[in-house]
Design an enzyme around this catalytic site. Structure first.
Site, PDB file in Angstrom:
ATOM      1  N   GLU A  97      16.583 -11.988 -72.136  1.00 42.71           N
ATOM      2  CA  GLU A  97      17.175 -11.459 -73.362  1.00 42.71           C
ATOM      3  C   GLU A  97      18.339 -10.576 -72.913  1.00 42.71           C
ATOM      4  O   GLU A  97      18.165  -9.743 -72.020  1.00 42.71           O
ATOM      5  CB  GLU A  97      16.163 -10.605 -74.136  1.00 42.71           C
ATOM      6  CG  GLU A  97      16.746 -10.126 -75.455  1.00 42.71           C
ATOM      7  CD  GLU A  97      15.900  -9.069 -76.170  1.00 42.71           C
ATOM      8  OE1 GLU A  97      14.959  -8.541 -75.558  1.00 42.71           O
ATOM      9  OE2 GLU A  97      16.209  -8.773 -77.339  1.00 42.71           O
ATOM     10  N   ARG A 104       3.842 -10.643 -63.031  1.00 40.40           N
ATOM     11  CA  ARG A 104       5.163 -10.079 -62.788  1.00 40.40           C
ATOM     12  C   ARG A 104       5.130  -9.248 -61.515  1.00 40.40           C
ATOM     13  O   ARG A 104       4.078  -8.856 -61.012  1.00 40.40           O
ATOM     14  CB  ARG A 104       5.572  -9.209 -63.972  1.00 40.40           C
ATOM     15  CG  ARG A 104       4.672  -8.015 -64.176  1.00 40.40           C
ATOM     16  CD  ARG A 104       5.315  -6.888 -64.993  1.00 40.40           C
ATOM     17  NE  ARG A 104       6.545  -7.251 -65.630  1.00 40.40           N
ATOM     18  CZ  ARG A 104       6.666  -7.496 -66.928  1.00 40.40           C
ATOM     19  NH1 ARG A 104       5.607  -7.410 -67.709  1.00 40.40           N
ATOM     20  NH2 ARG A 104       7.828  -7.801 -67.443  1.00 40.40           N
ATOM     21  N   LYS A 143      12.521  -2.300 -68.815  1.00 41.40           N
ATOM     22  CA  LYS A 143      13.880  -2.182 -69.317  1.00 41.40           C
ATOM     23  C   LYS A 143      14.075  -0.867 -70.056  1.00 41.40           C
ATOM     24  O   LYS A 143      15.129  -0.250 -69.974  1.00 41.40           O
ATOM     25  CB  LYS A 143      14.176  -3.340 -70.278  1.00 41.40           C
ATOM     26  CG  LYS A 143      14.527  -4.614 -69.570  1.00 41.40           C
ATOM     27  CD  LYS A 143      15.078  -5.617 -70.567  1.00 41.40           C
ATOM     28  CE  LYS A 143      15.258  -6.974 -69.912  1.00 41.40           C
ATOM     29  NZ  LYS A 143      15.623  -7.991 -70.903  1.00 41.40           N
TER      30      LYS A 143
END
Length: 546
Positions: free
Chosen positions: A36, A262, A272
């Site tokens: 994104e 992850r 983020k």
RNA sequence: UGGGGAGUCGCCAAGCGGUAAGGCAGCGGCCUUUGGAGCCGCCAUUCGGAGGUUCGAAUCCUCCCUCCCCAGCCA
């Protein structure tokens, strides 16, 4: 002669891909990396990039770069640009396969109508709060919305009018009609479309309704004929919805989602939200601050693409939660730079040494094969390479002791000059002309070899030394992660003394400063004023014995 | 305590019923014009726990324990 099969990276996902290909389920593997554009890529993304592009490369397939730009309120073109730059810098190519979820808005919308026509979706006019209240809890079923039984015609009409912009933000949403009693909360009539009167970077004002990730992602995968849609563990619960959508709508292909753990690194943060805070609140100097775990930060710090790829390979791909030791990524850069970085000498904390028996005004240029280094009567050595009263294990210079100056001569310390406060300001020494080049004809072997620089020839450079950004292994653990910031993560040496061969070095040129570490020219450099970032120190066993 | 995942060396990670790979870290030693690099060696009788099946279990079965994720009109 037996031929060893090349040991290619092995993990459960590659096994699945291999099996699918062998079984003929797919003819060719197509993966995608779907960021994104709402932030910079970090080393955790590098793992996903290496996985997706890596698999495509190994199996002769393709990997698309697809921007998941379904939320215009959070996304910016600056981020898309940085993402492309970072993926390319890491060494991967998406060829012509650069896509955006927004490329599919028309098709996605059409499938929304298809769902309505099939009775599988409805327009809900509840408020966000009402929906939340009716969603139930982890242990209680939700309640069906009063709008759930709207007719197909009414739903279609409302959905079209949502698209036409007749309603304000939040007035209605399109929801899948699945099961409000599902133990999987994602299946309790998830929202598919919301109204957002917001300009989109790519579609401008064409839309005022935007699809959610859960809706756009599987269908975008299907449109691109993605075979293996690889994502992180937290999306495991979403897979039933992914499959429901693929099966409920007339898609052109059958992608499948697989989840892996992850990457987590200690002594840093990776979310983020937190990285954005570090940047916005100026705890660091931008997304590419060399202390940041962002790809841009690592690049500026002096990391190489190969070292990051190797790191990702060493880390592996599995389903268990992991926290990788920051030491591993450091090992990976050293491993690469050791074989690629030219050696050079520089002194961070200089101590003058006058070679009393060396002719005044004379300069010798030692040719190391890769560059020429000037030697003269007044030298600078690292302050910590001298001790007036050395402990047992200290091999370096001390009164009366002989050491080798790298590539030059053996010198023996003959005197110590101090100021009134007792600080050592200068050393006196003699050199042995017979040891020119660094070898003694009589076979003497000094215990230490020091780096040095000629005082009159040295070029002044700013050197930025970095330490871990946070003090504890897991900064998120206790309360506010900002409280854990390491106040000494950046230390600036304004006038380090470098040998003259570095003059004119272009930004991103990497060197090993002998005995000190690997350093990289920062883009802040201008003309004569060179700024170096320390990428990583050399391993230091002396530090341990100390 | 609903659902979904995961538990193998300090940190990662192989292992897919036949008797615990590898990497990082660590520890010895050799070598060395970087206390770097390189080289050699050591480093899990044991796989979250307890039972069971089997000639044989980290791998199969049962129960238990621990950890992670999910109640955004974020992704």
């Amino acid at each position: 002669m037996t031929t060893e099969a090349p040991s290619k990276p092995r993990d459960f996902i590659r096994e699945i891909v291999e099996a699918d290909l062998a079984a003929g389920r797919y003819q060719r593997v197509i993966t995608r990396f779907p960021p994104e554009p709402n932030g910079y890529l970090h080393i955790g993304h590098a793992k996903s990039i290496c996985l997706n592009f890596g698999i495509a490369g190994e199996f002769g397939g393709q990997c698309n770069l697809r921007f998941d730009d379904t939320n215009p309120t959070k996304e910016e073109v600056e981020f898309s640009e940085s993402i492309k730059r970072d993926v390319a810098w890491l060494g991967f190519s998406w060829d012509d396969n650069l896509f955006h979820a927004s490329d599919y808005f028309d098709q996605l919308y059409a499938w929304g109508e298809e769902l309505i026509l099939k009775g599988k979706a409805y327009v809900d006019s509840s408020s966000a709060d009402e929906m939340r209240a009716m969603r139930g809890t982890l242990i209680e079923a939700g309640q069906e919305s009063a709008y759930r039984t709207r007719s197909v015609d009414e739903n279609l009409d409302l959905f079209r009018r949502m698209k036409a912009g007749e309603f304000p933000d939040g007035a209605h949403v399109l929801r899948a009609k699945i099961d409000m009693a599902s133990p999987n909360i994602n299946m309790r009539d998830p929202v598919l479309y919301r109204i957002r009167h917001e300009r989109h970077d790519r579609t401008g004002d064409a839309w005022c309704i935007y699809p959610l990730y859960d809706y756009a992602h599987p269908l975008s995968d299907a449109i691109e004929h993605i075979t293996h849609s690889l994502c992180t563990l937290e999306f495991e619960d979403h897979r039933p919805l992914y499959d429901w959508l693929i099966e409920s709508v007339s898609v052109p292909s059958r992608p499948r989602q697989y989840e892996f753990a992850r990457l987590n690194l200690n002594y840093t943060v990776m979310s983020k939200r937190k990285l954005l805070r570090l940047v916005e609140e100026k705890h660091v100097n931008g997304w590419d601050d060399p202390r940041m775990p962002t790809i841009a930060g690592l690049r500026r710090r002096g990391y190489t693409p190969a070292s990051i790829r190797n790191f990702c390979e060493r880390v592996g791909v599995a389903k268990r939660e992991n926290v990788i030791d920051a030491g591993l990524v450091e090992f990976c850069v050293r491993e690469d730079l050791n074989t690629t970085a030219p050696r050079v000498m520089g002194v961070l904390d200089p101590l003058r040494v006058v070679i009393d028996n060396y002719p005044e005004g004379e300069t010798e240029w030692f040719d190391t094969g890769t560059r020429k280094v000037p030697f003269a009567r007044t030298l600078l050595i690292e302050r910590e390479d001298f001790m007036e009263e050395p402990p047992n294990k200290f091999f370096r210079l001390a009164p009366g002791r002989e050491v080798r100056l790298r590539s030059a001569y053996f010198i023996t310390c003959t005197g110590v000059v101090k100021d009134d406060a007792g600080n050592i300001v200068e050393l006196h020494a003699t050199y042995d002309p017979a040891t020119r080049g660094g070898d003694s004809p009589d076979g003497r072997k000094p215990k230490a070899t020091l780096h040095w620089v000629s005082a009159d020839h040295a070029v002044d450079c700013e050197v930025r030394l970095y330490d871990r950004l946070f003090r504890s292994e897991n900064p998120e653990e206790s309360g506010n992660f900002l409280d854990d910031l390491n106040p000494n993560s950046l230390q600036v040496v304004p006038r380090a003394k470098l040998e003259p061969s570095v003059r004119g070095a272009a930004p991103f040129t990497r060197y090993q400063f002998e005995r000190l570490g690997y350093f990289c020219v920062d883009p802040d450099s201008s003309g004569e004023a060179i700024v170096f970032n320390r990428t990583v120190t050399l391993k230091d066993t002396w530090a341990k014995v100390k």
